[in-house]
Design an enzyme around this catalytic site. Structure first.
Site, mmCIF file in Angstrom:
data_model
loop_
_atom_site.group_PDB
_atom_site.id
_atom_site.type_symbol
_atom_site.label_atom_id
_atom_site.label_comp_id
_atom_site.label_asym_id
_atom_site.label_seq_id
_atom_site.Cartn_x
_atom_site.Cartn_y
_atom_site.Cartn_z
ATOM 1 C CD GLU A 156 -36.422 0.374 -9.921
ATOM 2 O OE1 GLU A 156 -35.386 0.771 -10.510
ATOM 3 O OE2 GLU A 156 -37.448 1.068 -9.808
ATOM 4 C CD GLU A 179 -34.452 4.995 -8.140
ATOM 5 O OE1 GLU A 179 -34.378 5.989 -8.873
ATOM 6 O OE2 GLU A 179 -34.166 3.849 -8.508
ATOM 7 C CG HIS A 221 -41.819 4.839 -10.087
ATOM 8 N ND1 HIS A 221 -41.320 3.749 -9.429
ATOM 9 C CD2 HIS A 221 -40.957 5.081 -11.107
ATOM 10 C CE1 HIS A 221 -40.195 3.349 -10.008
ATOM 11 N NE2 HIS A 221 -39.952 4.142 -11.047
#
Length: 832
Positions: free
Chosen positions: A763, A627, A578
């Site tokens: 998400e 991301e 993450h």
């Protein structure tokens, strides 16, 4: 009595440039700064006092605590806002409402009357003011047909021109123009047309219906009359909202300050006022009752003062008024949560849940009290005030730090994620033009593709819409059936992904650093009982490894324990890397300069995870990165086609995704056929759709099985779902609300799903803006749309329910029950 110097706030925009730095010398680094909010007490960009007795105090705080400095002006808010605007490109065609319309439609906001002084402009520059339609029917027809050239009235400009822009006037600043704007303290803008340009790969929302509501037809040009006030001061305009003066100082002059107070900006040169020197780019307030001021120097200045209307106070004797202190928006939000507990938690019937509910209500009352003394949570660097027990009170922001500083929603603060465009929301708030921060209704044309009536949830009284979306053809393959089996998921946000742990002596405490509550087996069970078949467990690893990237056994075991709980429940689990993407972190960074470190890190982490979980079946899914992007870069959240840096980053992401697949597949066991998720740049739909992005090549036996899933995050539409100061309005029956969702899902369907390549939205969500019904409507439409295109999605749950942060919480983790059952019911209704 001292003159109050004000420290400005700067806004990054898609149309901004470099002149605020180059011409005015402001200490700003971005090449896309469009606005300097020079004197502002507006919550979307609030200035502070710079020096003197009140140094560091927010202007809104000074307004409330020292009303005598402002002539006890009869208003609950500072009435004016001064900006400098650098239009490096054309601003959108827009219009503002008046006070009455804004009060009714924009939560009691002021309307927006404004005026422009042209500081400088390119040769041949023009602006848009007014329109050529003679009737409202003609106006609507020309807008619907896109007859912009015929409709819009383009006016040539030159340096030193002045224009008054009344509410209801169509207008736009065009490229090459530098202006000083004086206006009411409002950020309500309705965007009528935006040249069909893209930002972050998608068109910015328009506000057609509201624009048509407020545009005045026919257009009547506002005449301005300039009158000399002595040898050096000229009054440019006077209206019900303000008076404006131009000052051309050359030598020594005297200024008699206007009542109730006066704002000043130095546009060129240097001036000494009462012994204090102000240079080009300085802004100040002359408080009420200040004696005549002796000026000297050579400078060009603009002054403004709010207009004293009949109903406002006559203050010749400086009558003292005790101004009642109104709660901030954050405090009102807390009050709403307390008042709505009965409706929101109508299904909580068991005794232990009622006890937990009372704990929550008690905490929210405490939050309200804390808020009244200035302690509201959710500013930059604070993961949001989560309702998690006594420690949550300490999470409230009491630092006094400037919450107007740039805060891209990059994930560590609240949402985990974000697709939050830094260029258009640089202060975690909106500049007036780019995003319509005053909760402007993003309404527009009807018929979004959603049809039908609404049905009522029998227990709560809220309505879950009946949505009918035509289902697209989805290939009947193992991979598509697998994604369907995931049903609907939730991301365990702000938990194992927390990483700001420099002050913690025990690495295991990072789990509770942001939410103050440990994940429990009963918590996982509660998610599953609510209907969630999949749980995404975001994990930051870089702060739990040694120099050789060996993961701490304690951390590895704790994560595995939670994974096991979920799998024992029969849930699917998505495990990822993450918040390990940062140039200064001991992790990866997708550019050529960090290639060697990134390759080493990705290979090391996934080698260990693949080995640890090699005997776990298909219920465990791996996701390569969260991301991946150029953190800190001007294009961190924006993907311009012309950026060589972004292109280089995308190619690096392709390489790291391929390394991830190769590493996992080589680990043996079930890894040989495990489903793997791979994102594009910043995990946005645009990153996955970028022409340079390619999915990894799989092993020959799986090449046609499509066991690599495209991973995207989409808090869409951004203004509603993720923008804290954006709109609270959403309607599944309005195309203006739904078109961004339809657009990105259609493009993902065409590029991937239609070809048998699965897509999972890892998400999404809509933060709480005291708009439960709209969030229910949004949840229903979003999932219905995804399922109609063969995709599934994971709601970001960060256990945050109060304060001014990003409140995405669904499950109250301390009590172990769902707070917003109506949202969950809407998700489940369309997840099958």
């Amino acid at each position: 009595m001292e003159i109050l110097r004000i420290k400005p706030v700067f806004k990054e925009t898609v149309w901004g440039g470099k002149r605020l730095h180059d011409d005015f010398g402001y200490d700003i680094m971005s090449n896309h700064i469009g606005e300097c909010w020079a004197v502002s007490a507006h919550p979307d960009g609030e200035g502070r006092i710079d020096g003197g007795t009140f140094d560091g105090m927010r202007l809104s705080e000074l307004w409330k605590t020292h009303p005598e400095l402002f002539g006890n002006f009869d208003s609950d808010r500072f009435p004016l806002l001064t900006k400098i605007i650098d239009a490096n490109a054309d601003l959108s065609i827009q219009v503002h409402p008046d006070d009455a319309y804004a009060a009714e439609h924009e939560n009691g906001s002021l309307g927006k009357t404004e005026c422009w002084y042209i500081i400088d402009c390119a040769p041949g520059a023009t602006i848009i003011i007014g329109h050529n339609a003679q009737t409202r029917e003609e106006l609507k027809k020309m807008v619907a047909e896109g007859s912009w050239k015929e409709l819009l009235r383009e006016v040539p400009i030159k340096k030193g021109d002045f224009f008054q822009i009344d509410p209801g006037t169509i207008h736009a600043i065009k490229a090459g123009t530098l202006i000083l704007e004086s206006q009411q303290s409002s950020d309500i803008t309705y965007r009528l047309y935006d040249y069909d340009r893209l930002q972050n790969g998608k068109k910015r929302p328009l506000h057609i219906e509201k624009s048509l509501d407020v545009i005045k037809v026919p257009f009547t040009e506002q005449k301005t009359v300039s009158t000399k006030s002595g040898s050096w001061l000229t009054q440019l305009h006077s209206c019900d909202c303000y008076k404006i003066w131009k000052g051309d100082l050359d030598g020594k002059e005297t200024l008699r300050p206007a009542s109730p107070f006066m704002i000043g900006s130095v546009l060129s040169g240097e001036a000494t006022l009462g012994g204090v020197t102000f240079k080009k780019g300085d802004h100040f307030i002359i408080p009420y009752g200040h004696p005549d001021i002796q000026l000297s120097g050579k400078a060009e200045c603009i002054f403004s003062a709010p207009t004293l209307r009949e109903q406002t106070l006559s203050n010749t004797k400086k009558k003292e008024i005790s101004r009642s202190k109104k709660p901030s928006v954050g405090v009102i939000s807390g009050t709403w949560h307390v008042q709505r507990q009965g409706a929101v938690m109508s299904k909580v019937k068991k005794a232990k849940k009622k006890i937990a509910q009372s704990v929550l209500t008690t905490f929210l009352c405490i939050s309200l009290i804390v808020g009244l003394v200035g302690c509201t949570g959710g500013t930059q660097g604070n993961p949001g005030t989560s309702v998690t027990g006594s420690e949550a009170v300490d999470a409230a922001d009491t630092s006094g730090s400037d919450d107007t500083s740039t805060a891209n929603a990059s994930g560590q603060n609240n949402s985990g994620a974000a697709n939050a465009s830094g260029q258009d929301n640089s202060g975690a708030t909106n500049a007036s033009e780019q995003d319509n921060s005053g909760s402007a209704n993003a309404s527009g044309q009807d018929n979004s593709g959603a049809s039908g009536s609404e049905t009522e949830d029998e227990e709560s009284g809220l309505k879950i819409p009946d949505i009918s979306i035509e289902k697209k053809t989805v290939p009947d393959t193992d991979s598509m059936r697998f994604v369907k089996d995931l049903k609907i998921g939730v991301s365990l946000g702000n938990t194992f992904d927390a990483y700001k742990d420099s002050g913690l002596s025990d690495e295991m405490k990072t789990e509770t650093a942001w939410v103050s509550v440990k994940t429990s087996q009963s918590m996982i069970k509660a998610f599953h009982e609510a209907g969630f078949e999949t749980i995404r467990i975001p994990v930051s690893w870089h702060n739990h490894v040694d120099k050789e990237y060996n993961i701490s056994e304690k951390w590895m075991s704790r994560v595995q324990q939670v994974v096991d709980w979920a799998i024992e429940e029969g849930m699917y689990v998505i495990l990822n890397i993450h918040h390990d993407n940062h140039p200064e972190a001991n992790g990866f960074y997708p550019d050529n300069a960090h290639r060697e470190q990134s390759v080493s890190y990705i290979k090391a982490i996934w080698s260990q995870l693949a080995e640890r979980y090699k005997d776990y079946d298909e219920h465990l899914i791996f996701e390569s990165m969260n991301e991946p992007r150029l953190v800190g870069h001007e294009h961190e959240w924006w993907i311009p086609t012309w950026s060589d840096d972004v292109k280089e980053s995308i190619l690096c992401i392709n390489e790291l995704n391929q390394l991830f697949v190769d590493t996992v597949r080589a680990a043996g066991g079930f890894n040989a056929k495990r489903y793997l998720m791979c994102p594009g740049y910043d995990a946005s739909p645009e990153g996955a759709l970028h022409r340079e992005f390619v999915l990894p090549t799989d092993t020959p036996e799986l090449e046609d099985a499509n066991r690599i899933i495209v991973s995207v995050h989409a808090y869409t539409p951004y203004d509603f779902a993720l923008n804290l100061s954006g709109t609270s309005y959403f309607s599944s029956q309005k195309q203006s609300s739904t078109r961004d969702i339809d657009s990105f899902m259609d493009r993902l369907y065409t590029r991937y799903v239609e070809k048998g390549i699965p897509v999972v939205i890892g998400e999404f969500g809509a933060l709480d803006k005291k708009n439960l019904e709209e969030r229910v409507d949004y949840a229903a439409y979003y999932i219905a749309s995804a399922k109609a295109r063969g995709m599934t999605a994971m709601w970001w749950d960060n256990n945050s329910f109060s304060g001014n942060g990003e409140n995405f919480g669904l499950l109250y983790r301390t009590g172990g029950y769902i707070v917003y059952e109506d949202i969950v019911n809407a998700l489940m209704k369309y997840a099958e």
